[in-house]
Design a protein around this motif. Structure first.
Motif, short mmCIF file in Angstrom:
data_model
loop_
_atom_site.label_atom_id
_atom_site.label_comp_id
_atom_site.label_asym_id
_atom_site.label_seq_id
_atom_site.Cartn_x
_atom_site.Cartn_y
_atom_site.Cartn_z
N TYR A 160 0.82 -1.22 0.00
CA TYR A 160 0.00 0.00 0.00
C TYR A 160 0.85 1.26 0.00
CZ TYR A 160 -2.99 3.77 1.74
OH TYR A 160 -3.64 4.96 1.90
N CYS B 108 -7.26 3.80 -5.01
CA CYS B 108 -8.30 3.32 -4.10
C CYS B 108 -9.68 3.79 -4.56
CB CYS B 108 -8.01 3.77 -2.68
SG CYS B 108 -6.55 2.94 -1.97
N CYS C 105 -11.18 1.47 -6.93
CA CYS C 105 -11.09 0.06 -6.51
C CYS C 105 -12.45 -0.42 -6.00
CB CYS C 105 -10.04 -0.07 -5.41
SG CYS C 105 -9.95 -1.73 -4.69
N LEU D 65 -13.10 -2.35 -3.70
CA LEU D 65 -13.18 -2.51 -2.24
C LEU D 65 -13.31 -1.18 -1.50
CD1 LEU D 65 -11.84 -5.19 -3.32
CD2 LEU D 65 -10.82 -5.39 -1.08
N TYR D 66 -13.07 -0.10 -2.20
CA TYR D 66 -13.07 1.23 -1.56
C TYR D 66 -14.48 1.60 -1.10
CZ TYR D 66 -12.12 6.25 -1.05
OH TYR D 66 -11.97 7.53 -0.57
N CYS E 261 -11.60 0.63 3.75
CA CYS E 261 -11.25 -0.51 2.90
C CYS E 261 -11.30 -1.73 3.80
CB CYS E 261 -9.85 -0.36 2.31
SG CYS E 261 -9.27 -1.88 1.52
N LEU F 53 -9.81 -4.36 3.83
CA LEU F 53 -8.50 -4.95 4.12
C LEU F 53 -7.79 -4.21 5.25
CD1 LEU F 53 -7.20 -5.71 0.52
CD2 LEU F 53 -8.53 -7.14 2.07
N PHE F 54 -8.29 -3.01 5.55
CA PHE F 54 -7.67 -2.21 6.61
C PHE F 54 -8.78 -1.75 7.57
CE2 PHE F 54 -4.93 -1.70 2.87
CZ PHE F 54 -3.70 -2.05 3.40
N VAL G 232 -8.07 4.53 3.92
CA VAL G 232 -7.04 4.58 2.89
C VAL G 232 -7.27 5.85 2.07
CG1 VAL G 232 -6.74 2.08 2.79
CG2 VAL G 232 -8.45 3.18 1.31
N TRP H 35 -3.08 3.20 -3.30
CA TRP H 35 -3.14 1.97 -4.09
C TRP H 35 -2.52 0.84 -3.29
CZ3 TRP H 35 0.29 -1.73 -6.03
CH2 TRP H 35 -0.19 -2.55 -7.07
N CYS H 36 -3.01 -0.37 -3.51
CA CYS H 36 -2.33 -1.55 -2.98
C CYS H 36 -2.49 -2.68 -3.97
CB CYS H 36 -2.85 -1.94 -1.58
SG CYS H 36 -4.20 -3.12 -1.60
N ALA I 180 -3.91 -5.37 -3.88
CA ALA I 180 -5.19 -6.07 -3.94
C ALA I 180 -6.21 -5.29 -4.77
CB ALA I 180 -5.73 -6.30 -2.53
N TRP I 181 -5.76 -4.24 -5.42
CA TRP I 181 -6.67 -3.42 -6.22
C TRP I 181 -7.49 -4.28 -7.18
CZ3 TRP I 181 -7.66 -2.41 -11.37
CH2 TRP I 181 -8.45 -1.29 -11.65
FE1 SF4 Z 1 -7.07 0.74 -1.88
FE2 SF4 Z 1 -6.07 -1.72 -1.87
FE3 SF4 Z 1 -8.20 -1.17 -0.38
FE4 SF4 Z 1 -8.43 -1.24 -3.03
S1 SF4 Z 1 -7.93 -2.97 -1.72
S2 SF4 Z 1 -9.28 0.33 -1.64
S3 SF4 Z 1 -6.43 -0.44 -3.68
S4 SF4 Z 1 -6.12 -0.30 -0.14
#
Ligand code: SF4
Length: 92
Positions: free
Chosen positions: A33, A54, A57, A59-60, A71, A73-74, A79, A84-85, A87-88
């Motif tokens: 990320y 993001c 993306c 997932l955003y 996100c 994932l976090f 984010v 960007w990460c 997993a986009w």
């Molecule tokens: Fe951003 Fe990655 Fe989450 Fe997508 S998966 S929103 S690119 S941090």
């Protein structure tokens, strides 16, 4: 601080101010990320293409125009829309 602690508990609510993900957090480092997609290491992540961030993306969880958003994932952090990460995934 443990990063993997709870991925579900905080859910998608952005009603309260959440801390931004730090690029040095273990989860962030593992996913590559960056808070600014301009700084993606294209050698390390050859699938990265301009325009990916993001905000674009799947997932955003931020709204269009937001500078940051959740996100999954976090969990519990935000984010950057410009981030960007690895997993986009393309927003449908
Ligand atoms: Fe951003 Fe990655 Fe989450 Fe997508 S998966 S929103 S690119 S941090």
């Amino acid at each position: 601080m443990t990063v993997a602690a709870s991925t579900a508990a905080l859910g998608t609510s952005a009603a309260f101010a959440q801390a931004m993900v730090d690029e040095k957090d273990a989860q962030a480092a593992a996913l590559g990320y960056v808070a600014d997609a301009k700084r993606v290491d294209a050698k390390k992540f050859p699938k990265f293409a301009a325009g990916q961030n993001c905000a674009s993306c799947a997932l955003y969880q931020g709204k269009a125009g937001d500078k940051a958003g959740g996100c999954p994932l976090f969990a519990g952090k935000q984010v950057a829309a410009a981030g960007w990460c690895s997993a986009w995934a393309k927003k449908a």
